[in-house]
Design a protein around this motif. Structure first.
Motif, short mmCIF file in Angstrom:
data_model
loop_
_atom_site.label_atom_id
_atom_site.label_comp_id
_atom_site.label_asym_id
_atom_site.label_seq_id
_atom_site.Cartn_x
_atom_site.Cartn_y
_atom_site.Cartn_z
N ARG A 199 0.78 -1.25 0.02
CA ARG A 199 0.09 0.09 -0.14
C ARG A 199 0.78 1.12 -0.10
N ARG A 200 0.49 2.40 -0.42
CA ARG A 200 0.95 3.69 -0.40
C ARG A 200 0.63 4.18 1.28
N VAL A 201 1.84 4.49 1.94
CA VAL A 201 1.58 5.05 3.22
C VAL A 201 2.01 6.61 3.35
N ILE A 202 2.63 7.23 2.90
CA ILE A 202 2.91 8.65 2.79
C ILE A 202 3.27 8.98 1.36
N SER A 203 3.19 10.30 0.85
CA SER A 203 3.51 10.92 -0.32
C SER A 203 4.89 10.84 -0.53
N GLU A 204 5.10 11.01 -1.87
CA GLU A 204 6.56 11.09 -2.20
C GLU A 204 7.21 12.32 -1.51
N LYS A 205 6.54 13.40 -1.69
CA LYS A 205 6.99 14.74 -1.03
C LYS A 205 7.58 14.31 0.31
N THR A 206 6.76 14.08 1.13
CA THR A 206 7.06 13.84 2.68
C THR A 206 8.14 12.63 2.96
N ALA A 207 8.08 11.78 1.85
CA ALA A 207 9.22 10.80 1.98
C ALA A 207 10.76 11.48 1.56
N ARG A 208 10.58 12.36 0.73
CA ARG A 208 11.89 13.01 0.10
C ARG A 208 12.38 13.91 1.11
N ASP A 209 11.29 14.83 1.62
CA ASP A 209 11.62 15.75 2.68
C ASP A 209 12.11 14.93 3.74
N LEU A 210 11.59 13.85 4.13
CA LEU A 210 11.92 13.31 5.74
C LEU A 210 13.34 12.58 5.29
N CYS A 211 13.75 12.12 4.24
CA CYS A 211 15.09 11.84 3.94
C CYS A 211 16.25 12.69 4.19
N VAL A 212 15.84 14.05 3.77
CA VAL A 212 16.88 15.13 4.01
C VAL A 212 17.03 15.33 5.31
N ILE A 213 15.89 15.33 6.14
CA ILE A 213 16.13 15.60 7.68
C ILE A 213 16.93 14.42 8.26
N LEU A 214 16.54 13.19 7.76
CA LEU A 214 17.31 12.01 8.47
C LEU A 214 18.82 12.13 7.94
N GLU A 215 19.17 12.87 6.99
CA GLU A 215 20.52 12.82 6.50
C GLU A 215 21.01 13.85 7.64
N GLY A 216 20.37 14.83 8.26
CA GLY A 216 20.90 15.79 9.18
C GLY A 216 21.35 15.16 10.41
N GLU A 217 20.72 14.08 10.78
CA GLU A 217 20.51 13.16 11.98
C GLU A 217 22.11 12.33 11.90
N VAL A 218 22.55 12.11 10.71
CA VAL A 218 23.90 11.55 10.53
C VAL A 218 24.86 12.64 10.55
N THR A 219 24.85 13.72 10.04
CA THR A 219 25.97 14.82 9.87
C THR A 219 26.10 15.59 10.91
N LEU A 220 25.04 15.84 11.77
CA LEU A 220 24.69 16.61 12.88
C LEU A 220 24.40 16.09 14.21
N GLY A 221 23.45 15.13 14.12
CA GLY A 221 23.13 14.58 15.39
C GLY A 221 23.70 13.35 15.87
N THR A 222 22.72 12.48 16.35
CA THR A 222 23.23 11.43 17.30
C THR A 222 23.81 10.31 16.50
N GLY A 223 23.54 10.52 15.23
CA GLY A 223 24.13 9.22 14.40
C GLY A 223 25.34 9.47 13.47
N LYS A 224 26.42 10.18 14.04
CA LYS A 224 27.40 10.90 13.50
C LYS A 224 28.21 9.83 13.14
N ASN A 225 28.42 8.55 14.01
CA ASN A 225 29.32 7.51 13.65
C ASN A 225 29.10 6.67 12.64
N ALA A 226 27.79 7.05 11.85
CA ALA A 226 27.33 6.47 10.67
C ALA A 226 27.77 7.28 9.29
N PHE A 227 28.44 8.41 9.52
CA PHE A 227 28.58 9.10 8.39
C PHE A 227 29.76 8.67 7.48
#
Length: 706
Positions: A456-484
């Motif tokens: 099934r479709r759960v969320i829109s493409e725009k929501t998914a795309r925007d959230l991927c950008v935010i999750l990238e910030g989690e790795v570059t700036l947040g608690t997930g830095k060790n996955a950079f």
């Protein structure tokens, strides 16, 4: 006179009546035996004079997506007895004694078995070749051998939880061998021989052979190289942190194909009885855990899809929030202060996510919880998948909603979590995860092909795309830095959840540390989840325990898949950091010392499997790209040039020229039967099969694509 005549007539009538009754009884009996019970009695008679020896079929081969063998069937001998022939020889005690000594079994048990009132009895199944040769040399009456097949796993522990185990009766007991047992198992054959009442064969009598039908082959979605990389890194985290258990999954988010899946502790399916039974439990699909902050990805997706927040929405975190009578704090009671929505994701702020959950409300939250697939099985093609545990909606209170929003209260399976996050990575579609790409019969014909399936479709493409950008910030700036990973855009989320006590509440000093990452975040090809249960030592956070393992898996897997590095467009090409990757050398047919030296020259490490003198296969294949310091598995085969008529392991010849193949086979004492020209694309027998020196190896060649 009349009295005498009347008496005679009465006697005649009585005799006639008795004769008539007897006649009809006889006719009735004949009718009963011939017509009512005829078929049953005929079958019993046939059974009494027929000797039926089963002939097992061979289970189908299980391949990875690149047709590398993960599970094969090899021939082995089994000992059986014909009790009638044993008894007719009057040597039953002698036979039992000799068999007991050779097979290392109890003599009384063997005696009871070979003298049983039956037409066929197994004595011992799947014995080694040396023992089989001794049994044949004894030439014992009523004792014979038949060929069976048994499972062999040439890569040892690799993907053991997926492959599972098979029993001596050619039945898949666990794993994918069990899930597809009817297809993979094939159909048994039989040898039927007619014999007389004394048990002797009847010359010119019925001798019938019903051949077995070999099982279908499975081509999995697993990639052997990515599976190896994943297991290597999970092993490091599991052993270094002395964890209770661990799991890792790598999925292609666009198709739902599982590229790697593994659990720890592990076992060798060739010798599964040598490990505790709990080692065979597949944590990745069989068990649920509270996901902690990794669940915040789905909460964020819900809030963004409902337009409750955007990247710049403002939040304030004083370090705690009151919900009813309960107070919920951020980790360590830390106050994050003023922050944007993107920052509450980066800093994994519990207070911010509680606010999101409460604003969504119970109805909307459960609507998305169900849409993401939590609380129900994903339908992956492995047995024993757990459904996870969700708080029943009818009993859900505001405090439950608040804790669910940041990853507590509900329990999910690793496969559910990676499937849900893959919906964010692929543009909003929930895909059905699967492990089998194709089912191919023993003749090479495709029986079934598994295409990607959108649930099934759960969320829109725009929501998914925007959230991927935010999750990238989690790795570059947040608690997930060790996955950079330098050169790649990686998004993800860490998770650290307290473990639940058996009687309720949470343990004070035990945690589940996790990280889920997607890469490249602008167009994800891989989603990787690492879960480490009860790691020892401090720090125990997902960012320090799980994120480094995910980083190494994603980095090596992206290199292996030839995913191009992302360079900074503001830098000149000459300023770009050089690629640390090297090409894996061709090691097949090299002596061990030369293979190790070749790897050392390129800065690669080696893991040696097997024992012997020559390399017959390597993982990954020659010309693959790996970072310096990565590990290459080399598989050895015993071989001596001075030994004539010995056994040789067939090497992996794929991708080699005719000249190279001819030299390799000549060095091993094997003969080449070529077909076509160009580079080798197929061979028979397959790599890893043991053949006698001097055997013919058929190799197909095809032109190089330009």
């Amino acid at each position: 006179m009349q009295t005498t005549s009347l008496l005679v007539r009465k006697r005649i009538a009585a005799l006639f009546f008795l004769f008539t009754v007897g006649f009809f009884m006889l006719v009735g009996r004949i009718f009963w035996v011939q017509f009512v019970k005829g078929a049953d009695l005929s079958a019993k008679a046939t059974q009494n004079r027929m000797r039926d020896v089963p002939v097992e079929s061979k289970r189908g081969v299980i391949y990875d997506r690149n047709h590398r063998e993960l599970a094969i069937s090899i021939s082995t001998d089994s000992v059986y007895a014909i009790p009638a022939e044993v008894l007719r020889s009057n040597r039953q005690e002698e036979i039992a004694k000799k068999l007991a000594a050779t097979l290392e079994m109890d003599q009384d048990k063997i005696y009871a078995r070979i003298t049983r009132r039956s037409s066929f009895e197994w004595v011992k199944r799947q014995i080694d070749p040396a023992t089989a040769q001794k049994i044949r040399a004894m030439d014992l009456p009523g004792i014979d051998l038949t060929e069976e097949s048994r499972r062999f796993y040439p890569k040892g522990t690799l993907a053991s939880h997926v492959l599972g185990i098979s029993g001596t009766d050619n039945t898949g007991l666990e794993g994918i061998d069990n899930y597809y047992n009817k297809l993979v198992g094939g159909t048994k054959g039989r040898i039927i021989i007619e014999h007389d009442a004394t048990g002797a064969d009847i010359p010119e009598a019925m001798h019938k052979y019903i051949p077995p039908v070999d099982g279908a082959n499975l081509i999995l979605s697993l990639d052997e190289t990515i599976q190896y990389i994943t297991e290597r890194e999970l092993d490091k985290a599991f052993k270094e942190r002395q964890a209770a258990r661990a799991a890792a999954i790598v999925m292609d988010p666009k198709t739902g194909e599982i590229l790697a899946i593994t659990s720890r502790p592990t076992f060798d399916p060739n010798h599964y009885n040598d490990s505790p039974a709990q080692n065979r439990r597949n944590f990745a699909i069989n068990d649920a855990f509270e996901p902690g902050s990794t669940m915040k990805i789905t909460t964020a997706a819900m809030a963004m899809e409902e337009n409750i927040v955007n990247e710049q929405s403002r939040f304030y975190c004083p370090g705690h929030i009151k919900v009813g009578k309960e107070t919920i704090s951020c980790a360590g009671g830390k106050a994050h202060g003023e922050q944007t929505f993107a920052q509450i994701v980066e800093k994994s702020c519990n207070v911010g996510f509680v606010q999101l959950g409460l604003e969504l409300g119970i109805d909307k939250y459960y609507q998305y919880l169900n849409a993401f697939g939590f609380g129900r099985a994903t339908g992956i093609d492995l047995p024993g998948e757990a459904q996870g545990i969700t708080v029943p909606k009818s009993r859900c209170k505001q405090i439950d909603l608040a804790t669910m929003a940041f990853g507590q209260a509900n329990a999910v399976t690793p496969i559910q979590l990676v499937t849900a996050v893959s919906a964010v990575a692929n543009g909003g579609n929930l895909m059905k995860p699967h492990l089998v790409k194709e089912i191919v019969d023993s003749q090479g014909k495709i029986v079934q092909k598994f295409e990607p399936e959108v649930v099934r479709r759960v969320i829109s493409e725009k929501t998914a795309r925007d959230l991927c950008v935010i999750l990238e910030g989690e790795v570059t700036l947040g608690t997930g830095k060790n996955a950079f990973i330098e050169g790649y855009r990686v998004g993800g989320k860490t998770g650290t959840a307290q473990k639940i006590k058996p009687g309720g509440g949470y343990m004070a000093n035990e945690y589940v540390s996790s990280f889920i990452g997607l890469a490249p975040s602008d167009n994800p090809r891989l989603v990787c989840l690492i879960v480490v249960d009860a790691p020892k030592g401090y720090p125990y956070y997902g960012g320090t325990v799980a994120a480094p393992a995910a980083r190494e898996i994603l980095k090596d897997a992206l290199h292996y898949l030839d995913e191009p590095l992302r360079t900074d467009p503001n830098k000149a090409a000459s300023e770009a950091k050089p690629d640390n990757a090297v090409l894996v050398p061709d090691l097949v047919n090299l002596p061990l010392n030369e293979a190790l030296a070749s790897l050392n020259r390129r800065g690669l490490n080696a893991k040696v499997e097997g024992s012997g003198d020559l390399v017959w296969q390597q993982t990954p294949r020659a010309q693959s790209k790996l970072n310096k310091g990565s590990q290459v598995i080399i598989y050895l085969s015993p071989f001596s040039k001075d030994k004539e008529g010995g056994e040789v392991t067939v090497p992996d010849l794929q991708g080699k020229s005719l000249k190279e193949v001819a030299k390799i086979l000549a060095d091993l004492g094997l003969h080449l039967s070529p077909e076509g020209y160009g580079l080798s694309c197929d061979q028979s027998p397959r790599p890893g099969k043991v053949v006698s020196s001097g055997s013919n190896i058929k190799v197909k060649f095809q032109p190089i694509d330009r």
